[in-house]
Design a protein around this motif. Sequence first.
Motif, mmCIF file in Angstrom:
data_model
loop_
_atom_site.group_PDB
_atom_site.id
_atom_site.type_symbol
_atom_site.label_atom_id
_atom_site.label_comp_id
_atom_site.label_asym_id
_atom_site.label_seq_id
_atom_site.Cartn_x
_atom_site.Cartn_y
_atom_site.Cartn_z
ATOM 1 N N ARG A 84 37.650 53.993 37.927
ATOM 2 C CA ARG A 84 38.989 54.076 38.406
ATOM 3 C C ARG A 84 40.060 52.760 38.107
ATOM 4 N N THR A 85 39.318 51.828 38.192
ATOM 5 C CA THR A 85 40.266 50.545 38.051
ATOM 6 C C THR A 85 40.687 50.345 36.411
ATOM 7 N N ARG A 86 39.784 51.031 35.461
ATOM 8 C CA ARG A 86 40.299 51.110 34.085
ATOM 9 C C ARG A 86 41.622 51.988 33.990
ATOM 10 N N GLU A 116 46.427 50.128 45.181
ATOM 11 C CA GLU A 116 44.845 50.578 44.900
ATOM 12 C C GLU A 116 44.326 49.783 44.164
ATOM 13 N N LEU A 117 44.956 49.388 42.762
ATOM 14 C CA LEU A 117 44.227 48.713 42.050
ATOM 15 C C LEU A 117 43.632 47.368 42.901
ATOM 16 N N GLN A 118 44.582 46.656 43.652
ATOM 17 C CA GLN A 118 44.212 45.514 44.488
ATOM 18 C C GLN A 118 43.121 45.586 45.140
ATOM 19 N N VAL A 171 49.967 52.550 42.538
ATOM 20 C CA VAL A 171 49.039 52.392 41.745
ATOM 21 C C VAL A 171 48.609 50.788 41.942
ATOM 22 N N ALA A 172 49.680 49.965 42.080
ATOM 23 C CA ALA A 172 49.274 48.528 42.190
ATOM 24 C C ALA A 172 48.493 48.301 43.447
ATOM 25 N N LEU A 200 43.705 52.717 36.337
ATOM 26 C CA LEU A 200 44.869 52.221 36.960
ATOM 27 C C LEU A 200 45.533 51.070 35.973
ATOM 28 N N ARG A 201 44.664 50.213 35.411
ATOM 29 C CA ARG A 201 45.100 49.172 34.611
ATOM 30 C C ARG A 201 45.803 49.656 33.407
ATOM 31 N N GLU A 218 39.832 46.303 43.066
ATOM 32 C CA GLU A 218 39.152 44.846 42.375
ATOM 33 C C GLU A 218 38.628 44.169 43.401
#
Length: 262
Positions: A185-187, A218-220, A215-216, A189-190, A223
Amino acid sequence: MGVHDAPGWLLPAFSRSVAGAGGTASPEEIRRTGEDLLDRWTQPDRHFHNVKHLVDVLARVDELDEEVHEPDLVRLAAWYHGAVFDSAERKAYANKGGEDEAASATLAREQLTALGVPDARAQRVAALVSALVRHSPDRKDVDCAVLCDADLAMLAAEPQRYKAYLHDVRAEYAHLPLEDYVRARTRILRKLLARPSLFTSPLAQGWEEPARQNVAAELQRLEKELGRLEAASAQADDAAGDEAGGTPSVVDVPQPSTPPRR
């Protein structure tokens, strides 16, 4: 939700789109094809990519239809864009997820041709479905841009709805170990955040900022979660090594991770 629990207007809407695309089959044949599609969209393993998502995409297409040249073809592409789906069998989830756009495009071409839709129009629907593989439409192809934007519109949802979307997506891939899911999922989102823009059609530009915020955020969160998962995994490996009587060397000692740059 089963076929009979779907909104009552869905099948008539499908029939109108087929007729608008030039379909010559009988109303009964068109309805049977629509029911087959709803059977696909209402399979129990679909927690997000289900009939609710289909309705959402169709609604978003309606929001943007002032820009569309062939609205019936775009709506048919929305019907078919996730018709073939199997989250449990997709080994490449990190890249595409459970939707099989190639197989869905083939299904669209075959079924629409069987319903009497002219070959060129059936092929156009298939091409629109195939374009969702990358969600990077040619800006000159407004119909394709509208379909791609409608499919990604959930990214711009209000926070509570976005949270529910995340819950449904995780449920759809519950068979994946948590750490594998978070990495995948992080891939995704990036890659999304690295794009110059998430939405292409002019009327969808208002979705850009809320989508990037969602999105930002969620990515935070992911991570941070990934850091915790990796630390726990490293501790488990160390404990297993100790139980086995091994003595870790200097190079085996976990080093503090460096926080990702923002």
